[in-house]
Design a protein around this motif. Sequence first.
Motif, short mmCIF file in Angstrom:
data_model
loop_
_atom_site.label_atom_id
_atom_site.label_comp_id
_atom_site.label_asym_id
_atom_site.label_seq_id
_atom_site.Cartn_x
_atom_site.Cartn_y
_atom_site.Cartn_z
N LYS A 63 0.83 -1.21 0.00
CA LYS A 63 0.00 0.00 0.00
C LYS A 63 0.86 1.26 0.00
O LYS A 63 0.51 2.26 -0.63
CB LYS A 63 -0.95 -0.01 1.20
N LYS A 64 1.98 1.20 0.68
CA LYS A 64 2.87 2.37 0.71
C LYS A 64 3.78 2.41 -0.51
O LYS A 64 3.98 3.46 -1.13
CB LYS A 64 3.70 2.35 1.99
N LEU A 65 4.34 1.23 -0.86
CA LEU A 65 5.36 1.18 -1.91
C LEU A 65 4.78 1.12 -3.33
O LEU A 65 5.49 1.40 -4.29
CB LEU A 65 6.28 -0.03 -1.68
N ILE A 66 3.51 0.73 -3.46
CA ILE A 66 2.90 0.67 -4.79
C ILE A 66 1.71 1.64 -4.89
O ILE A 66 1.72 2.58 -5.69
CB ILE A 66 2.44 -0.77 -5.14
N ARG A 67 0.70 1.41 -4.06
CA ARG A 67 -0.53 2.20 -4.17
C ARG A 67 -0.29 3.70 -4.01
O ARG A 67 -0.71 4.50 -4.85
CB ARG A 67 -1.55 1.72 -3.13
N ASP A 68 0.42 4.07 -2.93
CA ASP A 68 0.63 5.50 -2.68
C ASP A 68 1.50 6.15 -3.76
O ASP A 68 1.30 7.31 -4.12
CB ASP A 68 1.29 5.70 -1.30
N VAL A 69 2.45 5.38 -4.29
CA VAL A 69 3.30 5.89 -5.37
C VAL A 69 2.46 6.12 -6.63
O VAL A 69 2.63 7.14 -7.33
CB VAL A 69 4.46 4.91 -5.67
N TRP A 70 1.55 5.20 -6.94
CA TRP A 70 0.68 5.37 -8.11
C TRP A 70 -0.16 6.64 -7.99
O TRP A 70 -0.40 7.33 -8.97
CB TRP A 70 -0.24 4.17 -8.25
N VAL A 71 -0.64 6.91 -6.76
CA VAL A 71 -1.46 8.10 -6.56
C VAL A 71 -0.64 9.38 -6.73
O VAL A 71 -1.03 10.32 -7.43
CB VAL A 71 -2.13 8.08 -5.16
N LYS A 72 0.53 9.42 -6.09
CA LYS A 72 1.37 10.63 -6.11
C LYS A 72 1.87 10.95 -7.51
O LYS A 72 1.96 12.11 -7.90
CB LYS A 72 2.55 10.47 -5.16
N THR A 73 2.21 9.94 -8.27
CA THR A 73 2.80 10.16 -9.60
C THR A 73 1.75 10.18 -10.71
O THR A 73 2.11 10.29 -11.90
CB THR A 73 3.83 9.06 -9.92
N THR A 74 0.48 10.05 -10.34
CA THR A 74 -0.65 9.97 -11.29
C THR A 74 -0.51 8.78 -12.25
O THR A 74 -1.13 8.75 -13.31
CB THR A 74 -0.81 11.26 -12.11
N PHE A 75 0.31 7.80 -11.87
CA PHE A 75 0.51 6.61 -12.69
C PHE A 75 -0.82 5.87 -12.90
O PHE A 75 -1.07 5.31 -13.97
CB PHE A 75 1.53 5.69 -12.02
N ALA A 76 -1.69 5.88 -11.88
CA ALA A 76 -2.93 5.10 -11.93
C ALA A 76 -3.93 5.66 -12.93
O ALA A 76 -4.89 4.96 -13.30
CB ALA A 76 -3.56 5.04 -10.55
N GLU A 77 -3.74 6.88 -13.38
CA GLU A 77 -4.72 7.49 -14.29
C GLU A 77 -4.80 6.76 -15.63
O GLU A 77 -5.80 6.83 -16.33
CB GLU A 77 -4.38 8.95 -14.52
N GLN A 78 -3.73 6.03 -15.98
CA GLN A 78 -3.72 5.31 -17.26
C GLN A 78 -4.79 4.22 -17.32
O GLN A 78 -5.22 3.81 -18.40
CB GLN A 78 -2.35 4.68 -17.50
N TRP A 79 -5.24 3.75 -16.14
CA TRP A 79 -6.22 2.66 -16.14
C TRP A 79 -7.62 3.16 -16.48
O TRP A 79 -8.49 2.35 -16.81
CB TRP A 79 -6.24 1.96 -14.78
N LYS A 80 -7.86 4.46 -16.35
CA LYS A 80 -9.17 5.05 -16.63
C LYS A 80 -10.27 4.36 -15.83
O LYS A 80 -11.35 4.02 -16.34
CB LYS A 80 -9.49 4.99 -18.13
N LEU A 81 -9.96 4.14 -14.56
CA LEU A 81 -10.90 3.53 -13.63
C LEU A 81 -11.02 4.42 -12.39
O LEU A 81 -10.03 5.04 -11.98
CB LEU A 81 -10.39 2.15 -13.18
#
Length: 480
Positions: A63-81
């Motif tokens: 949650k800290k090493l993957i999830r929070d990083v995805w949120v901070k870097t906007t990496f998760a936006e690519q999933w369009k979910l």
Amino acid sequence: MTNRQKTIVIKRVPRTVKQHSFPINTKDFEEMKLIAKRYKDVKNYVYSRYSGIHSLLILKNHKKLIRDVWVKTTFAEQWKLPARYWKLALDEAISNIHSLWSNTKNAVRKALRKNPNVTEDEKNYMYYLLKADELLHAILVRETFKKPKKISRLEIRETYIHNLLRRYIRKYKGSIPYSHKETVFIIDAPMYKYIVEGNSFFIEMASLKPRKRIKISLTEPNKYGGNIRIIMKDHSIELHHLVKTKQKTIWNEKNEIGIDKGHKNLLAASSGHLYGEKLNELLNNETERLNKKNAVRNQYWALAKKYEAEGQVEKAQNIWKNNFGKKKYHHQKLKHDMTVKSVINFSLNQFFLIERPSMVISEDLSFVSWNDKFPKSVKRKLSRWIKGYVRKRIEFKCNVWHVEYQLVNAAYTSQTCHKCGEFGNRQGDIFKCKNCGNMHADINASHNIKQRKDDKEIKQYTSYKEVKKILEERIEKKMA
């Protein structure tokens, strides 16, 4: 009140409850399919990125090493979910990777127990490493590490053992567990709510758009909490809920029952009773039906190929179009599977209600291969036997009834007499012993399985060669 009537309320046992929907309109169904596809894409990315040995230490704090990083870097936006969807997909994938590692470690432990070339010190050393992810990771990536005091004094062949551990991990870890299903996703409690309108019952769940929900009509007015697994089928959905069922009554008397699982009878109990005798007839009929059906399909396939080779394209296309549909084929197969599962569950319920065991002792078939054991006709039935389903249902019902469940070594339980210990001959349902005469083969095996529980020489993972040696030595001692 007698001992049999005394009941004890124990913990709750998890089980899956299904709800069904009425047909869903095309627009909403297509949106749900898009959610399922993107949900799968998130999972597959996590599998490809974090299933390897280099990510072993990341899993503990994902949650800290993957999830929070995805949120901070906007990496998760690519999933369009929506965030809740991709976070659930991430959590599910990480949970599955944890299970993959757990299964791998268990397989390595089993292999170690059966390896005669490894000393006790070396086994203890490897068992310790399998529990300590930091040390295991260091060995897998070939980094140096300081040994803890608990294992520093053990006498081991370090290079050999480290290489053996790496080989075992490579062998049992398997390939990346990609998901290919674009019809499944999970929603959690804040993502849905139940509503009632007149005599109709609905569930509203989160869509791809903020503050917009998909409204689905359900066939039954039951409300559940927690996460729901959504499974899409033919313009409708199944909602799978994990609920907890109270364990049922237990009886104070001790009653240990050995069981032998087979393809002719589902279970043979050491009490002398047989359960699931209808199962063999069901399996026979279905395997023969499928065998004939597939033989005809193979003929059409060969004929279509022949026409293609001869240039008669139109004839070949007609055969492909009119003779290879899967809808009816899969529907009949699924219908049969549901019937078989119904028979299995009924038979297991009968077993527990009649036998009322305090402990069920079963053979461990993890290392059994059917390849050389049975002819083709029997192996076809065994392939429809749903071996894993039977094992899981026995374990589940033992939990529900608060019955202890123990696995024992299966080697030679069907080939020796439970009365005198001599090797005999099995012919169908009959076991022939030169000393004790004829008896039911499966009942004889169930007695041997029960006796294995208290056998101090034959452990669960003793190799079959060693088991045979032990049995032969016992026969020689009796004759001396």
